[in-house]
Design an enzyme around this catalytic site. Structure first.
Site, short mmCIF file in Angstrom:
data_model
loop_
_atom_site.label_atom_id
_atom_site.label_comp_id
_atom_site.label_asym_id
_atom_site.label_seq_id
_atom_site.Cartn_x
_atom_site.Cartn_y
_atom_site.Cartn_z
N TYR A 72 27.05 84.62 34.83
CA TYR A 72 26.60 85.31 33.28
C TYR A 72 27.20 85.67 33.06
CZ TYR A 72 25.73 82.84 28.83
OH TYR A 72 26.20 82.43 27.51
N PHE A 132 54.51 77.11 19.02
CA PHE A 132 54.40 75.73 19.26
C PHE A 132 53.84 75.16 18.55
CE2 PHE A 132 53.91 72.99 23.34
CZ PHE A 132 55.01 72.27 23.33
N ASP A 133 53.02 73.78 19.19
CA ASP A 133 52.68 72.38 18.41
C ASP A 133 51.27 73.16 17.55
OD1 ASP A 133 52.15 72.20 20.79
OD2 ASP A 133 52.27 70.24 20.90
N ASP A 223 53.22 85.35 22.48
CA ASP A 223 52.45 83.83 23.21
C ASP A 223 53.04 83.66 24.39
OD1 ASP A 223 52.32 81.59 23.87
OD2 ASP A 223 53.10 80.29 21.99
N ALA A 225 52.42 82.03 27.45
CA ALA A 225 52.80 81.28 29.26
C ALA A 225 53.35 81.42 29.36
CB ALA A 225 52.94 79.86 28.20
N LYS A 266 49.87 77.99 32.26
CA LYS A 266 51.93 78.02 32.70
C LYS A 266 51.86 78.80 34.46
CE LYS A 266 51.49 76.01 28.74
NZ LYS A 266 50.21 75.16 27.54
N HIS A 458 50.50 63.68 17.66
CA HIS A 458 52.12 63.57 18.66
C HIS A 458 50.93 63.17 20.05
CE1 HIS A 458 51.42 67.90 19.06
NE2 HIS A 458 51.61 67.51 20.37
#
Length: 467
Positions: A72, A132-133, A223, A225, A266, A458
């Site tokens: 843990y 991005f969204d 960001d 990804a 990704k 969306h």
């Protein structure tokens, strides 16, 4: 002429897929409210919805999972991940997360709190080449405004440019002047720039953005990804990096940020996982760790099993291999070239993870508020069982202040290619299906809402065709 790139791997395990009948597809799409996000995967033949978490892991990644330390607190895999982040990015501090939006949910509120502690950010703003969204949603859920200032070159889908993901430097300076540096919580450099077509950001642009940010005391987040794909493009297109390794390019990229958020679903080739890494700001790291515990889990696992962290370490290594990236980028380019040769308009050149079909040009009779790309996506699904995703007005949503539909400069259908999953024959099937629809595009009609959620609509909205 479209050129196939041979896959640099053998296939050890396969998953059976089938093409649902036309009747099954029609029933499934109606049941899903004409929103492919709501289709069951069993109703899909080739799934191009996303490259997030849809990767095929390698034998070495599966082997690494057996070594997972499920303690843990203080898992060995956490320290291996910390060492890998130091090697690649030269950042001192890491916090694992269950995926990219978990990483954003840890870091973004902390950055706002950190700025407000100094009596700043009374009208808080985040600036990006293109949020991005989910990134924009986290910005707006924290009461901040998300501003996108990608280069104007990104909006000319027909004209080749190496760096369609770059920031518009003039607009960056104007926005800093307009909103005031004290109100800018962070600048987010998105690599590659997904919403512009998976387009790369140049090293010189990353550097200039960072230098401007430092002049004004603004924090910069990368960001990350698709950072490996961005590094590949820099090596391929920037003469200064022609002889550099992918890891050397990555090391230089991260000189131009103070922290990163990453969806490890990704480029790190995982099915789950995320990461926050902070260069050297111990105070922000401490605040972020405090937020991690109630939101994601203890600071050395952050919502992940030890085995997932072990697979992430191996995936971060494999994702930087140039031979793999050459195939990866080449497969996307092959699909794009096949479509372009047939007169299907796309964002040119193709980006790293997807082919973006320009539906403003493809179905000009459908206005943006009737979601032209969504209409094309549904037609492609009915024709072939291929599921794609919209990057345009449907995804952008409404202005949280006015409730008005946001203006989308581009209306894209994104054909997103999962890593190491589909062969070049699958690419041909996709291309043939879309090319076969050419005579029907002029007859397509738009869509309207039956149900519209208030946030990230969306994902769960229900639509109906306009008669």
């Amino acid at each position: 002429m479209a050129k196939r790139i041979v896959e640099p791997f053998r296939i050890k395990m396969v998953e059976k897929i089938r093409v649902p009948s036309r009747e099954e597809r029609e029933a499934a799409l109606k049941e899903a409210g004409y929103n492919p996000f709501l289709l069951p995967s069993s109703a899909v033949y080739i799934d191009l919805l996303t490259d997030s978490g849809t990767n095929a892991m390698s034998d070495h990644q599966w082997a690494a999972m057996i070594t997972g330390d499920e303690a843990y607190a203080g898992s060995r895999n956490y320290y291996d991940l910390k060492d890998k982040a130091k090697e690649l990015f030269n950042y001192d501090y890491i916090i694992p997360a269950h995926q990219g939006r978990g990483a954003e949910n840890i870091l973004f509120p902390v950055l706002l709190k950190y700025k407000q502690k100094e009596g700043k950010a009374k009208n808080p703003v985040f600036i990006s080449n293109f949020h991005f969204d989910t990134t924009a949603a986290h910005v707006e859920l924290n009461g901040c405004k998300a501003i996108n200032i990608v280069t104007e070159k990104a909006f000319d889908s027909e004209t080749y440019d190496d760096w369609k993901g770059d920031f518009d430097i003039k607009k960056l300076k104007e926005n800093i002047a307009q909103h005031g540096a004290d109100n800018i919580v962070a600048i987010v450099s998105t690599v590659t720039c997904n919403s512009a077509g998976g387009q790369p950001v140049s090293m010189s642009n990353l550097k200039e953005v960072y230098e401007i940010a430092k002049q004004h005391g603004i924090f910069v987040v990368m960001d990350s990804a698709r950072f490996c794909e961005n590094a590949y493009f820099i090596k391929a297109r920037d003469p200064k990096y022609k002889n550099a390794t992918i890891k050397e390019v990555i090391f230089d990229m991260y000189k131009y940020a103070d922290a990163l958020t990453m969806s490890a679903k990704k480029d790190p080739l995982l099915n789950i996982g995320g990461l926050v890494a902070i260069r050297d700001n111990e105070e922000i790291f401490t605040l972020a760790r405090q937020r991690c515990v109630p939101m994601e889990g203890f600071v050395t696992y952050g919502g992940l099993a030890g085995r997932d962290m072990a697979a992430m370490v191996q995936g971060l290594e494999e994702g930087t291999e140039e031979e793999y990236l050459h195939y990866r980028i080449g497969q996307v380019k092959y699909l794009g070239d096949r479509l372009r040769e047939a007169g299907i308009p796309i964002q040119y050149p193709t980006g790293g993870h997807a082919v973006f079909v320009d539906c403003k040009k493809l179905v000009p009779q459908i206005p943006g508020d009737q979601f032209p790309a969504q209409a094309v996506i549904n037609a492609l699904y009915l024709e072939s069982g291929v599921r794609a995703v919209e990057i345009g007005s449907f995804l952008l949503g409404r202005d949280p202040a006015t409730g008005e539909q946001k203006h989308a400069d581009m209306e894209f259908m994104r054909l997103t290619i999962a890593r190491r999953v589909y062969t070049n024959d699958h690419m041909d099937y996709i291309a043939d299906a879309l090319i076969g629809l050419k005579e029907k595009f002029a007859t397509l009609k738009g869509l309207e809402f039956e149900y519209e959620p208030p946030v990230l609509r969306h994902f769960t909205a229900r639509l109906k065709p306009i008669e």
